[in-house]
Structure formats: structure tokens, C-alpha cells
Design a protein around this motif. Structure first.
Motif, short mmCIF file in Angstrom:
data_model
loop_
_atom_site.label_atom_id
_atom_site.label_comp_id
_atom_site.label_asym_id
_atom_site.label_seq_id
_atom_site.Cartn_x
_atom_site.Cartn_y
_atom_site.Cartn_z
N THR A 1 1.53 -1.34 -0.10
CA THR A 1 -0.03 0.34 0.19
C THR A 1 0.92 1.49 0.13
OG1 THR A 1 -2.22 -1.32 1.79
CG2 THR A 1 -1.93 0.72 1.33
N VAL A 2 2.06 1.15 1.01
CA VAL A 2 2.85 2.83 0.86
C VAL A 2 3.83 2.87 -0.22
CG1 VAL A 2 5.01 3.32 1.95
CG2 VAL A 2 3.22 2.24 3.26
N ALA A 3 3.95 1.38 -1.00
CA ALA A 3 4.41 1.54 -2.96
C ALA A 3 3.40 1.90 -3.28
CB ALA A 3 5.21 0.32 -2.85
N ALA A 4 2.78 1.68 -3.03
CA ALA A 4 1.35 2.09 -4.55
C ALA A 4 0.58 3.62 -4.20
CB ALA A 4 0.08 1.88 -4.20
N LEU A 5 1.55 3.95 -3.10
CA LEU A 5 0.67 4.98 -2.31
C LEU A 5 1.98 6.37 -3.15
CD1 LEU A 5 -0.99 5.63 1.25
CD2 LEU A 5 -2.12 5.80 -1.54
N ASN A 6 3.08 5.73 -2.60
CA ASN A 6 4.34 7.04 -3.42
C ASN A 6 4.28 6.58 -4.92
OD1 ASN A 6 5.83 6.82 -0.70
ND2 ASN A 6 6.77 5.22 -0.94
N ASN A 7 4.00 5.35 -4.93
CA ASN A 7 4.11 5.92 -6.92
C ASN A 7 2.73 6.52 -7.25
OD1 ASN A 7 6.38 3.59 -7.00
ND2 ASN A 7 4.70 2.20 -7.00
N THR A 8 1.74 6.74 -6.23
CA THR A 8 1.23 8.25 -6.78
C THR A 8 1.23 9.64 -7.25
OG1 THR A 8 -1.22 6.25 -6.28
CG2 THR A 8 -1.62 8.74 -6.43
N LEU A 9 2.02 9.05 -5.87
CA LEU A 9 2.56 10.77 -5.49
C LEU A 9 3.48 11.43 -6.53
CD1 LEU A 9 3.09 13.54 -3.39
CD2 LEU A 9 4.14 11.54 -2.13
N SER A 10 4.06 10.51 -6.88
CA SER A 10 5.23 10.92 -8.01
C SER A 10 4.51 11.55 -9.19
CB SER A 10 6.19 9.16 -7.89
OG SER A 10 7.78 9.20 -6.31
N PHE A 11 3.51 9.95 -9.01
CA PHE A 11 3.10 10.88 -10.52
C PHE A 11 1.77 12.46 -10.49
CE2 PHE A 11 -1.30 10.43 -13.09
CZ PHE A 11 -0.49 10.59 -13.85
N VAL A 12 1.21 12.75 -9.22
CA VAL A 12 0.63 13.65 -9.25
C VAL A 12 1.95 15.25 -9.49
CG1 VAL A 12 -0.79 15.09 -7.01
CG2 VAL A 12 -1.14 12.59 -8.18
N THR A 13 2.79 14.51 -8.22
CA THR A 13 4.29 15.58 -8.13
C THR A 13 4.12 16.14 -9.84
OG1 THR A 13 4.80 14.60 -6.34
CG2 THR A 13 6.27 16.75 -7.19
N SER A 14 5.10 15.21 -10.58
CA SER A 14 5.38 15.10 -11.74
C SER A 14 4.00 15.68 -13.03
CB SER A 14 5.08 13.87 -12.47
OG SER A 14 6.16 13.87 -14.07
N GLN A 15 2.95 15.75 -12.55
CA GLN A 15 1.68 16.31 -13.47
C GLN A 15 1.71 18.06 -13.48
OE1 GLN A 15 0.14 14.63 -16.27
NE2 GLN A 15 1.47 13.23 -15.52
N LEU A 16 1.91 18.08 -11.68
CA LEU A 16 1.86 19.28 -11.05
C LEU A 16 2.58 19.76 -11.53
CD1 LEU A 16 0.34 18.76 -7.57
CD2 LEU A 16 -0.93 19.47 -9.95
N ASP A 17 3.90 20.07 -11.77
CA ASP A 17 5.63 20.47 -12.15
C ASP A 17 5.25 20.85 -13.57
OD1 ASP A 17 6.46 20.36 -9.84
OD2 ASP A 17 7.95 18.14 -9.94
N ASN A 18 4.73 20.12 -14.07
CA ASN A 18 4.43 20.27 -15.93
C ASN A 18 3.01 21.18 -16.64
OD1 ASN A 18 6.15 18.71 -16.49
ND2 ASN A 18 5.48 16.78 -16.31
N LEU A 19 2.40 21.20 -15.04
CA LEU A 19 1.37 22.75 -15.56
C LEU A 19 1.60 23.88 -15.76
CD1 LEU A 19 -1.24 21.70 -13.12
CD2 LEU A 19 -1.86 21.25 -15.22
N PRO A 20 1.58 24.77 -17.14
CA PRO A 20 1.49 26.36 -17.56
C PRO A 20 1.57 26.99 -15.80
CG PRO A 20 0.39 25.07 -18.88
CD PRO A 20 0.27 23.90 -17.93
N GLY A 21 2.14 27.83 -15.77
CA GLY A 21 2.34 28.44 -15.08
C GLY A 21 3.14 28.30 -13.29
N VAL A 22 2.97 26.88 -13.78
CA VAL A 22 3.31 26.68 -12.02
C VAL A 22 5.12 26.39 -11.90
CG1 VAL A 22 3.64 24.18 -10.54
CG2 VAL A 22 1.57 25.07 -11.97
N ILE A 23 5.51 26.58 -10.99
CA ILE A 23 6.62 27.19 -10.87
C ILE A 23 7.51 26.23 -9.98
CG2 ILE A 23 9.06 28.59 -10.22
CD1 ILE A 23 6.53 30.84 -11.18
N SER A 24 8.58 25.64 -10.16
CA SER A 24 9.12 25.20 -9.34
C SER A 24 9.94 25.39 -8.28
CB SER A 24 9.77 23.78 -10.07
OG SER A 24 10.19 22.67 -9.24
N ASN A 25 9.42 24.77 -6.42
CA ASN A 25 9.97 25.30 -5.57
C ASN A 25 12.11 25.19 -6.40
OD1 ASN A 25 7.94 25.95 -4.18
ND2 ASN A 25 7.13 25.04 -3.61
#
Length: 471
Positions: free
Chosen positions: A445-469
């Protein structure tokens, strides 16, 4: 969903260590308890076994002490054992005698004249007697001397004559040996022809005729005459016997003669009371009781400072047995001169063991075996000290006694520990499997959540106007 093949790879937790620690937390104290119980039970089993051996030895000594044959027992001593042996029974009385062996009992032996080994001996029958017993063998027309020998030896009615054949330069000879000694056990042989007529002329089977009352005119030769044994007591009393064993010459004494004295010689015997036998039985009891006390003390010993605790320390059975035995041996029995162990020279020292005053005991044994017998064995109305202790010991000794029962019980408890270990091992194995199942599910379960978190983070990073910290 990602499959976790190695425990903890998804969550980063050391699942193997966590599960092992949980299992050890239950297993280690359990095994410690089991080993402690097993050690205690085994130690007690050994202790009870040692105590039982000591009690059995004490019982054996008491059995000897309560054997009536040891009271007033007689003994015989001889000036020489070269001419006879002597044994006595309870009917013998003290006395001294001079014994002379004048003659030994002998068994008769006969030898026939010479025969041609394979030639027929003649048809008919032989009536053979030994003392009062008679049997008959039939001899066929073609029978040889060997056939006669076999017929004699094989006869079910033969009272004790053995036949053999000796061949010398003259031919084959039938030799008859009596197994019974004495003049009452002489051999007689009457020969008959085929018409049942007695053969008196020494022909055919008549060559085997023998008359013990007329040896000179018999056909077979007497190579050893039957004779009785002769014993002379005190130079004047003559006893004749058909065997070399005299059972009634002196009441209670049995003589077995083995050699003949020279003229004028004799052997002296003395019959006296065997006080040493009873004294040794009493001392044997004392030794066995002291040995029992020593064993009991060692098995119940405790030293708190040295942290020493013996196998049966505080054991109720051992304490009760000590107390009951001590009560029996310290009591007074009857009102005779010998009514306690103290009265016969057996006292208790400061360590609780018996001491023996040999002079007092020897005097008691030498002068009053009747009172000693009453004290140790008792009467029909009242058992003595030995008899009471014997009855008390029987409660604890033997395969059905309390000590054996305690050993059996403890052995059963040890066996039940093995069952507990087996049940515990099965339960721990189940718990371990359940823990791994739960941790692995969590890990996945933790592995699956970590994968989901990584995917969401990656998608957010690619949105227009989103500036990476990170920029």
C-alpha cells in the motif's frame, strides 16, 4: 498495483527485523520457562529415583532382619573338609562329634565275556533288575550285542542301568553300570530262550546271566561290587547307608562323604549357635538406615547463601517419609529387656545417625535371641520394630509405591512439556505468517501511495504557470 517481492522494499521498513523481534519476545521467555520446568522435573525424577534405591536397600536389610532363620541359627565347623561335607538345618542342636568315614558307597559294574561284534547273540529275552525294579528286553534272532546295548539304554522302564560296549583283544564286551549306589541297588540278569525257558548253561543269551547272590557262578563278571557307605560317630556308633549322603545320622545334620579315613583317624565337627549371622543382620540394618538418612539429607539440603537447593528440598513426600521412619525406629516395643534400639547398644548421635556399641550388641545377641526376635519381628498380637518399619517402607518402595508414583507423575509432566512446545511452535508459526501478511500488505500500500504521489507531483510540475520550488 506494484508487487512487493522483498519485505520492506516499498515502505523502507526492516520488516524481517520487526517480525523476528516480535517472535523472539514471545519465544525466548517461553523457552526459558520450559527449560526451567524441565530442569526441575528432571532433577526431581533423579532425586526420587535415588531415594527409591536407598529405600529399596533399606527394605532388603529389613527383610534379612525379620527373617526368622537368623534367630537361633546354627553353624557347623569341621577340623577338615577332606573326607566329608556337613550342612545343618533348624533342627540341629549344639554339640561336638568325632566322625570317621570307613567306607564309601559304590555302584555295581558288570562286564560280559567276549562276543564277536556283528554275530547274533541268540534269540530270547533278558529280565534285568536293579534293586526292586525290573524290566525286560526282547532279543531277536539276528540281534547283535550292540542291539542289546541299545535296547537296554532305550527302555522306558530302565531304572538306572547304562550299557556300553568295550572292545579289547578278545572281542566285544557288554559293560553295565548302575547309576545307584549301595547293596540295595544290585543288578541281576536272567536269560530266557525263544521258548521262555531260563538258560542255565551259559549258551546264547545265557552268557549275560548274572546273580548278585552267587557272583562266582554267574556268567558276567563283577568288576565293581556294590557297597554301602559306613560312618562311625564317636568311635562306637556305626551307620550304614546305600548312598554317600547321610541325612539322619545326627539330627539336623546332613553329611556327604567323599573319602575314607585311615584306621584310627577321624574328623571332629562342632555345632554351635551362629550369633554372627544375627549380629551381621542387625549391623546391616544400621548401615542401610544410616545410608538412607545420608541420601535423604543430601536430597533435601538447602544453602541460601551459596544458592544451593537440592532436588527434593522442601518436598513433602521426603519429609513425611523421614518422619514416619524415625517414629518407628525410635519407639519402644514390649516390656522385655530388649524393647528399643538403645537397649541393644544402638544410639542416635548428634548428626542423627545410628552408632553401634558392638560390645552391648554382641552380648545381647549371645544371650537372648528370643527377646531380640520379639523386638524386631514381634508376636502374633503385636509386630516388632523391624516388622513395622517393613510395612512402612512398603508404602514407598516397589513399582507401586509412592516414590515410583511420583516418578511416573513427573515423567508425565516432562512429556506434557513436549506437547506444550509443539502447540506453541504451531501458534508462533501462524502468528509469524500473519505478521508477514499484514506487513507485506502495508508495504504494498505504501509503495502504491508513493507511486501515486510521484505521478501527481510530476503532473503538477508540468502544468503551465507552475513554478518549481527548485528553480
Amino acid at each position: 498495483m506494484t508487487t512487493i517481492s522483498t519485505p520492506g522494499i516499498g515502505s523502507g521498513l526492516d520488516i524481517n527485523t520487526i517480525v523476528s523481534a516480535y517472535i523472539d519476545a514471545q519465544t525466548v521467555p517461553f523457552e526459558a520457562r520450559m527449560e526451567e520446568k524441565e530442569s526441575t522435573y528432571t532433577s526431581q525424577i533423579t532425586g526420587y529415583g535415588t531415594m527409591r534405591n536407598s529405600v529399596d536397600a533399606l527394605q532388603s536389610a529389613i527383610d534379612t532382619l525379620t527373617d526368622t532363620d537368623n534367630y537361633g541359627a546354627m553353624q557347623v565347623s569341621m577340623g577338615s573338609a577332606d573326607y566329608f561335607s556337613a550342612t545343618i538345618d533348624t533342627t540341629a542342636t549344639p554339640g561336638s562329634f568325632d566322625i570317621q568315614v570307613q567306607q564309601l558307597a559304590e555302584a555295581q559294574k558288570l562286564t560280559s565275556g567276549a562276543f564277536v561284534a556283528d554275530d547274533p547273540t541268540g534269540e530270547g529275552s533278558l529280565e534285568i533288575s536293579l534293586g526292586d525294579s525290573t524290566f525286560t528286553i526282547d532279543v531277536a534272532a539276528d540281534a547283535t550285542l550292540d542291539d542289546i546295548k541299545e535296547a537296554i539304554n532305550d527302555s522306558d522302564l530302565n531304572p538306572g542301568i547304562s550299557a556300553s560296549i568295550v572292545t579289547d583283544d578278545d572281542g566285544a564286551h557288554l559293560v553295565l553300570n548302575s547309576s545307584q549306589t549301595g547293596l540295595t541297588n544290585q543288578i541281576n540278569i536272567t536269560a530266557y530262550d525263544a521258548t521262555d525257558t531260563e538258560i542255565v548253561d551259559g549258551t546264547g543269551l545265557g552268557k549275560l546271566q548274572f546273580d548278585s547272590s552267587d557272583v562266582a557262578n554267574s556268567q558276567m563278571a563283577e568288576t565293581q561290587a556294590a557297597q554301602d557307605a559306613i560312618l562311625v560317630i564317636d568311635g562306637s556308633l556305626t551307620i550304614t547307608n546305600d548312598s554317600n549322603t547321610f541325612e539322619e545320622a545326627i539330627e539336623g545334620v546332613t553329611f556327604t562323604v567323599t573319602d575314607v579315613h585311615e584306621d584310627g583317624d577321624s574328623t571332629s565337627i562342632t555345632i554351635s549357635e551362629n550369633t554372627a549371622q544375627l549380629e551381621n543382620a542387625i549391623k546391616g540394618f544400621v548401615d542401610a538406615y544410616n545410608s538412607y538418612l545420608e541420601t535423604s539429607k543430601s536430597l533435601q539440603y538447602t544453602n541460601v547463601d551459596a544458592e544451593i537447593t537440592a532436588a527434593l528440598a522442601g518436598d513433602a513426600t521426603a519429609r513425611m517419609m523421614d518422619r514416619q521412619f524415625r517414629t518407628v525406629v525410635s519407639s519402644v516395643y514390649g516390656d522385655s529387656d530388649f524393647n528399643s534400639l538403645t537397649s541393644i547398644g544402638i544410639t542416635v548421635n548428634e548428626d542423627g545417625y545410628f552408632d553401634v556399641d558392638s560390645d552391648v550388641l554382641s552380648d545381647a545377641v549371645a544371650n537372648n535371641t528370643d527377646d531380640l526376635m520379639t523386638f524386631f519381628i514381634g508376636t502374633d498380637d503385636e509386630p516388632g520394630m523391624g516388622a513395622k518399619l517393613q510395612a512402612q517402607i512398603e508404602i514407598y518402595s516397589g513399582s507401586d509405591g509412592i516414590l515410583s508414583t511420583r516418578v511416573d507423575t513427573l515423567t508425565g509432566q516432562v512429556e506434557r512439556l513436549d506437547d506444550e512446545r509443539e502447540t506453541f511452535a504451531e501458534r508462533i508459526e501462524t502468528q509469524e505468517a500473519q505478521l508477514y501478511s499484514k506487513f507485506n500488505a502495508m508495504d504494498a500500500t505504501v509503495a502504491a501511495l508513493n507511486n501515486t504521489l510521484s505521478f501527481v507531483t510530476s503532473q503538477l510540475d508540468n502544468l503551465p504557470g507552475v513554478i518549481s520550488n527548485d528553480d
